[in-house]
Write a protein that holds these residues in place. Structure first.
Motif, PDB file in Angstrom:
ATOM      1  N   LEU A  53      -6.532   0.779  -7.357  1.00 53.01           N
ATOM      2  CA  LEU A  53      -6.511   2.053  -6.637  1.00 53.01           C
ATOM      3  C   LEU A  53      -6.136   3.206  -7.572  1.00 53.01           C
ATOM      4  O   LEU A  53      -6.749   4.291  -7.517  1.00 53.01           O
ATOM      5  CB  LEU A  53      -5.536   1.972  -5.470  1.00 53.01           C
ATOM      6  CG  LEU A  53      -5.382   3.244  -4.626  1.00 53.01           C
ATOM      7  CD1 LEU A  53      -6.716   3.685  -4.055  1.00 53.01           C
ATOM      8  CD2 LEU A  53      -4.361   3.014  -3.513  1.00 53.01           C
ATOM      9  N   GLU A  70      -8.409   6.467  -8.165  1.00 51.02           N
ATOM     10  CA  GLU A  70      -7.866   7.804  -7.884  1.00 51.02           C
ATOM     11  C   GLU A  70      -7.911   8.666  -9.141  1.00 51.02           C
ATOM     12  O   GLU A  70      -8.215   9.872  -9.066  1.00 51.02           O
ATOM     13  CB  GLU A  70      -6.427   7.677  -7.376  1.00 51.02           C
ATOM     14  CG  GLU A  70      -6.261   6.922  -6.058  1.00 51.02           C
ATOM     15  CD  GLU A  70      -6.490   7.798  -4.839  1.00 51.02           C
ATOM     16  OE1 GLU A  70      -6.984   8.933  -4.998  1.00 51.02           O
ATOM     17  OE2 GLU A  70      -6.175   7.341  -3.729  1.00 51.02           O
ATOM     18  N   ARG A 104      -8.888   2.093  -1.131  1.00 46.91           N
ATOM     19  CA  ARG A 104      -7.877   2.381  -0.105  1.00 46.91           C
ATOM     20  C   ARG A 104      -7.983   1.390   1.052  1.00 46.91           C
ATOM     21  O   ARG A 104      -6.970   0.877   1.552  1.00 46.91           O
ATOM     22  CB  ARG A 104      -8.032   3.811   0.399  1.00 46.91           C
ATOM     23  CG  ARG A 104      -7.576   4.874  -0.593  1.00 46.91           C
ATOM     24  CD  ARG A 104      -7.734   6.281  -0.012  1.00 46.91           C
ATOM     25  NE  ARG A 104      -7.298   7.313  -0.948  1.00 46.91           N
ATOM     26  CZ  ARG A 104      -7.351   8.616  -0.703  1.00 46.91           C
ATOM     27  NH1 ARG A 104      -7.834   9.050   0.463  1.00 46.91           N
ATOM     28  NH2 ARG A 104      -6.925   9.483  -1.599  1.00 46.91           N
ATOM     29  N   SER A 129      -6.617  -1.872   0.195  1.00 45.95           N
ATOM     30  CA  SER A 129      -5.155  -1.818   0.125  1.00 45.95           C
ATOM     31  C   SER A 129      -4.514  -1.663   1.498  1.00 45.95           C
ATOM     32  O   SER A 129      -3.292  -1.530   1.602  1.00 45.95           O
ATOM     33  CB  SER A 129      -4.725  -0.651  -0.782  1.00 45.95           C
ATOM     34  OG  SER A 129      -5.263  -0.788  -2.082  1.00 45.95           O
ATOM     35  N   ASP A 177      -5.024   0.860   3.565  1.00 44.14           N
ATOM     36  CA  ASP A 177      -4.839   2.278   3.902  1.00 44.14           C
ATOM     37  C   ASP A 177      -6.083   2.787   4.628  1.00 44.14           C
ATOM     38  O   ASP A 177      -6.929   3.475   4.046  1.00 44.14           O
ATOM     39  CB  ASP A 177      -4.573   3.078   2.631  1.00 44.14           C
ATOM     40  CG  ASP A 177      -4.314   4.561   2.897  1.00 44.14           C
ATOM     41  OD1 ASP A 177      -4.178   4.937   4.080  1.00 44.14           O
ATOM     42  OD2 ASP A 177      -4.268   5.339   1.920  1.00 44.14           O
ATOM     43  N   GLY A 191      -6.272   6.632   4.728  1.00 50.88           N
ATOM     44  CA  GLY A 191      -6.780   7.204   3.492  1.00 50.88           C
ATOM     45  C   GLY A 191      -8.273   7.032   3.348  1.00 50.88           C
ATOM     46  O   GLY A 191      -8.971   7.927   2.881  1.00 50.88           O
TER      47      GLY A 191
END
Length: 733
Positions: A342, A346, A383, A386, A388, A391
């Motif tokens: 991630l 990012e 995301r 993970s 999320d 997100g």
């Protein structure tokens, strides 16, 4: 958990391919087995052993990079398998293309093998790294890896430290992989302790079968051992499966799986005097006697012991003494690669959004969502993997805002809404995706080619207004996802209309409509959609067989139901959802005694498979029979799978269901709490949560969990059939 024959990596060191004459004087495999230009290593380097989905989580992976990288200029990390004895370094085609490598094809014994050379690669990260210059890789079409039920691409590679003249240790009990100079091998084997096993390097060179000759690659690590009680020359395969020649006489009563032309038997294996325990071993004609007189004056009958069996041990190799050390791994520790992944994605997005050099006037006019679409989509996947979902939703909303002409953006936005349990919002997004897709694909190939030419000639600032806007074929499943959203809302008329309009395009839509007809008890009409699922699926379909199993059970034709259920389970022995469908329908059709007997026999014939054990546990609970002996036998099987695949929602859901059905509801709740925080998008976990809530009498929680399971998983009949219970869960409209 599946137990497939792991053939995703080439075992060129041990597989005798189709043999043709080759008049070369030098072994052509040297192209792939040549030493690197240089290896820089400062003493023993300890690397984190990473968890992953490949090889059922047993393949030892570490991080690698293909550029120096600094704190100010980070570079992407890629998974690197460490596979001593593999006999060749391997790179996925996806990674080779991403690195811009020149790939060339080479013929060896009549077969083509692709080759690429890497100028430099760093194995590890931070200060703990090994630098290799000038390394040759075989390039293959490799499978994707995934975590949290999300595909994360196929950008990975494999190195054989033996070919790098390094000593090595793979230590699952410590969550470490250690690489060291060759002269430190004795220290690594002493660190492992346990049992010592001698190995030799076999260099077959040019061998002959009758009148035919062929080149075989060198085999860096070959040890004496046994498979199925028969002596074989064993190659450790840290990145593949256990395999043995069909010329070896194996026990006739061993449990066997036959899938097309692939056969596996449940066999004990040893390497040296070390008992590796039983596992599924592929039985194949690819491994044949490649002697005589390759070494020690006798023929070599080859076999391999695979990643799962080897992962039960801490293993080290000393190239100086040509010896291995193996000690049972007291624990299984694997790092989570998702935070690093991630962070990489990012950082790449941030670099795209905030480039070091000022953008040209033309580029600056392009919305960031379009200009950085690739990095955005990779961040969304990372995301979601993970856990999320908020997100991921944020990313897809931004992409839709930036480019409202993309069916793919709307489709992925709708998918996230379904995973979040919001079918109402999903309908809005997926309806738009479907409209955009069909507006383009309603034309035949010739008309689309003409429209594409007109689009390409249209000024860029006017292309958003061009209709119909070109759309990728990947949006073909937007209708299936839209049907899932309508299904979760209970709007079966809308599901039927979609099916009537687009019934022959994609199997998912037929599956959702088939489940709707089952719920309506319109079993005669349901045969058409379920046969369509089977027809449209390129491979044997687990979903189709499960749907037909439930359909025939509802028609009280248990013989046909049982045939389809068993076929579905053998296609995916880890799918506890199908296993519980089979168990509950069999309980109703045959009664508790006969159902239990058949489930126990099926489980005994499929050792280490989680799905059949879930079925037995469900029947034990329904029948009210004691579970102590089942728990004693099955807990170690689940615990071994969970240790290697802690982020696999199917494995965790199977474990939670087993705990629930064997009366250990507190443990089941703890497992599900952790797993749903880790992978909140999993239909399997939400269904396991619903079943636990029902058992403990919390009907409100059960309804809410059923609603999430159906929203996320309506393409699968095992989740779709719970739509009535899901309606009590107050889904967002």
């Amino acid at each position: 958990m599946r137990t497939p024959l792991l053939r995703s990596l080439p075992a060129v060191a041990v597989v005798a391919a189709a043999l043709v004459s080759l008049p070369a004087t030098a072994n052509p495999w040297q192209k792939f087995q040549a030493p690197p230009d240089a290896v820089e290593i400062d003493g023993a380097v300890e690397l984190e052993l990473l968890g992953n989905s490949l090889g059922n989580g047993a393949v030892p992976f570490v991080w690698s990079t293909y550029a120096e990288g600094t704190d100010d200029a980070p570079v992407d990390h890629h998974l690197m398998a460490v596979a001593p004895g593999q006999g060749v370094h391997v790179m996925s085609r996806s990674l080779a293309e991403g690195l811009g490598l020149k790939v060339k094809s080479h013929k060896i014994s009549g077969q083509s093998f692709d080759h690429a050379r890497v100028d430099q690669v760093w194995i590890g990260e931070g200060d703990a790294r090994v630098r290799v210059e000038g390394l040759d890789f075989m390039v293959v079409d490799a499978p994707s890896w995934q975590l949290g039920n999300i595909e994360l691409g196929a950008d990975w590679a494999l190195i054989d430290p033996v070919l790098l003249d390094l000593s090595w240790a793979i230590l699952p009990s410590q969550g470490k992989v250690v690489l060291a100079p060759a002269d430190q091998g004795a220290q690594l084997t002493a660190r492992v302790g346990g049992s010592a096993v001698s190995y030799t390097r076999v260099s077959p060179g040019k061998v002959q079968y009758g009148k035919r000759k062929s080149w075989l690659a060198d085999m860096p690590v070959v040890a004496k051992g046994s498979i199925g009680g028969q002596s074989v020359d064993v190659v450790p395969s840290f990145a593949g499966g256990s395999i043995v020649s069909n010329q070896v006489e194996l026990p006739a009563d061993a449990p066997t799986l036959q899938r097309g032309d692939q056969r596996q038997s449940w066999l004990d294996s040893t390497i040296g005097d070390v008992d590796l325990g039983p596992w599924w071993v592929g039985v194949t004609s690819d491994l044949r006697i490649v002697g005589p007189d390759l070494y020690d004056g006798g023929p070599v009958t080859l076999g391999s012991v695979g990643a799962w069996q080897l992962s039960r041990f801490d293993v080290a190799g000393d190239p100086v003494s040509s010896s291995l050390a193996l000690a049972p791994a007291s624990d299984q520790q694997r790092g989570d690669p998702r935070p690093t992944l991630l962070a990489d994605k990012e950082a790449a997005l941030d670099k795209c959004l905030n480039p070091e050099e000022p953008l040209s006037e033309e580029d600056a006019a392009v919305p960031a969502g379009k200009r950085c679409e690739g990095p955005y989509t990779e961040v969304a996947a990372a995301r979601a993997a993970s856990g999320d979902l908020d997100g991921a939703l944020e990313v897809w909303q931004a992409l839709v805002e930036a480019d409202a002409t993309s069916c793919a953006n709307y489709k992925e936005l709708g998918r996230v809404y379904l995973r979040r349990g919001e079918p109402g919002a999903a309908i809005t997004a997926l309806s738009r995706s479907s409209e955009l897709f069909h507006a383009w694909w309603q034309y035949d190939a010739w008309d689309r080619a003409d429209l594409q030419k007109k689009f390409d000639k249209t000024p860029e600032e006017e292309q958003d207004a061009f209709t119909p806007h070109p759309q990728p074929a990947s949006c073909v499943d937007a209708d299936a996802l839209l049907a899932s959203a309508y299904f979760a809302r209970g709007d079966m008329d809308a599901v039927k209309k979609l099916y009537d309009d687009y019934l022959d395009m994609e199997p998912g839509l037929a599956s959702v409509y088939g489940s709707a007809l089952i719920l309506a008890d319109d079993v005669e009409a349901a045969h058409g959609p379920w046969r369509m699922v089977d027809h449209l699926s390129l491979d044997p379909s687990v979903v189709a067989k499960a749907g037909l199993g439930r359909l025939f059970a509802q028609q009280r034709d248990w013989r046909s139901a049982d045939i389809n259920y068993r076929r579905a389970m053998t296609l995916d022995l880890g799918d506890g959802t199908i296993a519980t469908m089979w168990a509950e329908d069999m309980f109703a059709a045959l009664g508790p005694s006969e159902a239990l007997q058949q489930a126990r026999e099926f489980a005994a014939a499929h050792p280490a498979a989680l799905g059949p054990l879930v079925a037995v546990a469900r029947l034990e609970r329904l029948a009210g029979t004691p579970v102590a002996s089942l728990v004693k036998r099955a807990d170690p099987v689940f615990e071994e799978a969970v240790a290697r695949l802690p982020h696999n929602p199917i494995v965790m859901a199977d474990w939670a269901r087993f705990l629930t059905d064997t009366g250990r509801t507190d443990r089941a709740a703890a497992v599900l709490d952790a797993a749903l925080e880790d992978v909140p998008q999993s239909a399997a976990l939400w269904l396991a949560r619903a079943e636990l809530a029902e058992v403990t009498g919390d009907t409100g929680a059960a309804g809410r969990a059923y609603a999430r399971a159906v929203s996320a998983g309506a393409l699968h009949p095992g989740y779709a059939i719970h739509q009535p219970e899901a309606r009590t869960g107050a889904l967002p409209q």
